[in-house]
Design a protein around this motif. Structure first.
Motif, PDB file in Angstrom:
ATOM      1  N   MET A   1       0.852  -1.171   0.000  1.00 12.24           N
ATOM      2  CA  MET A   1       0.000   0.000   0.000  1.00 12.24           C
ATOM      3  C   MET A   1       0.902   1.240   0.000  1.00 12.24           C
TER       4      MET A   1
ATOM      5  N   ILE B   1      -1.346   4.785   3.546  1.00  6.55           N
ATOM      6  CA  ILE B   1      -1.144   4.307   4.920  1.00  6.55           C
ATOM      7  C   ILE B   1      -1.236   5.477   5.884  1.00  6.55           C
TER       8      ILE B   1
ATOM      9  N   LEU C   1      -4.758   6.480   6.351  1.00  9.88           N
ATOM     10  CA  LEU C   1      -5.489   5.510   7.169  1.00  9.88           C
ATOM     11  C   LEU C   1      -5.128   5.655   8.649  1.00  9.88           C
TER      12      LEU C   1
ATOM     13  N   PHE D   1       3.723  -0.722   7.528  1.00 14.76           N
ATOM     14  CA  PHE D   1       2.667  -1.000   6.564  1.00 14.76           C
ATOM     15  C   PHE D   1       2.969  -0.451   5.170  1.00 14.76           C
TER      16      PHE D   1
ATOM     17  N   HIS E   1      -1.287  -6.378   6.594  1.00 20.54           N
ATOM     18  CA  HIS E   1      -2.735  -6.278   6.423  1.00 20.54           C
ATOM     19  C   HIS E   1      -3.294  -5.067   7.150  1.00 20.54           C
ATOM     20  N   ARG E   2      -4.144  -4.330   6.466  1.00 21.64           N
ATOM     21  CA  ARG E   2      -4.766  -3.140   7.054  1.00 21.64           C
ATOM     22  C   ARG E   2      -5.544  -3.476   8.318  1.00 21.64           C
TER      23      ARG E   2
ATOM     24  N   LEU F   1      -3.614  -2.983  11.358  1.00 19.19           N
ATOM     25  CA  LEU F   1      -3.475  -1.583  11.747  1.00 19.19           C
ATOM     26  C   LEU F   1      -4.687  -1.134  12.565  1.00 19.19           C
ATOM     27  N   SER F   2      -5.881  -1.475  12.125  1.00 23.20           N
ATOM     28  CA  SER F   2      -7.078  -1.054  12.862  1.00 23.20           C
ATOM     29  C   SER F   2      -7.138  -1.727  14.229  1.00 23.20           C
TER      30      SER F   2
END
Length: 149
Positions: A1, A6, A9, A31, A40-41, A44-45
């Motif tokens: 990404m 990033i 986000l 990331f 993987h996003r 991150l969350s």
């Protein structure tokens, strides 16, 4: 990404995080699009959950495994983390995947005596550069802790 995506986000998920903070920069690296293991996003969350404090730890050693032992031995508080993201950086353009695997196995063995449940628990790797002044393998661990109510 791409880095811009990033960073956007991170700002969306954690709007109060300072863009010039160490944690922001390291999350953007972890990331980012130079990672050699897909990140993987969703991690991150999970990492940027509510009521979190963050810490970045850096290690260099004779091997990646040596860096892992420094993490476990010198920073027992890391076992209390809610989440851990870590990345290994090669001292050259060639990543020694077998040595990283040995380090991850060592980390798992060291933690079997501790109750840990990092969410997320993810790692990746980066190639070094030919002109890098760093001649040893390195590990950066990004930790998330609960700061309570």
């Amino acid at each position: 990404m791409p880095t811009e995506a990033i960073e956007s986000l991170i700002k969306k998920l954690s709007p109060l995080m300072e863009e010039d903070s160490e944690i922001f920069r390291e999350l953007a690296v972890f990331f980012g699009d130079n990672s050699k293991v897909q990140t993987h996003r969703d991690d991150l969350s999970k990492f940027l959950g509510r009521k979190r404090l963050y810490q970045v730890l850096r290690f260099t050693g004779e091997s990646y495994k040596d860096c892992v032992y420094q993490l476990v031995d010198d920073h027992p508080e890391s076992m209390e983390a809610l989440g851990m993201l870590r990345y290994y950086t090669s001292p050259s353009k060639k990543i020694d995947w077998e040595q990283i695997e040995h380090a991850e196995i060592a980390l798992g063995k060291e933690l079997t005596t501790n109750a840990y449940g990092w969410m997320p628990d993810a790692w990746t790797a980066f190639e070094g550069t030919e002109d890098s002044s760093e001649k040893s393998p390195s590990l950066v661990a990004i930790l998330a802790f609960d700061y309570g109510d």
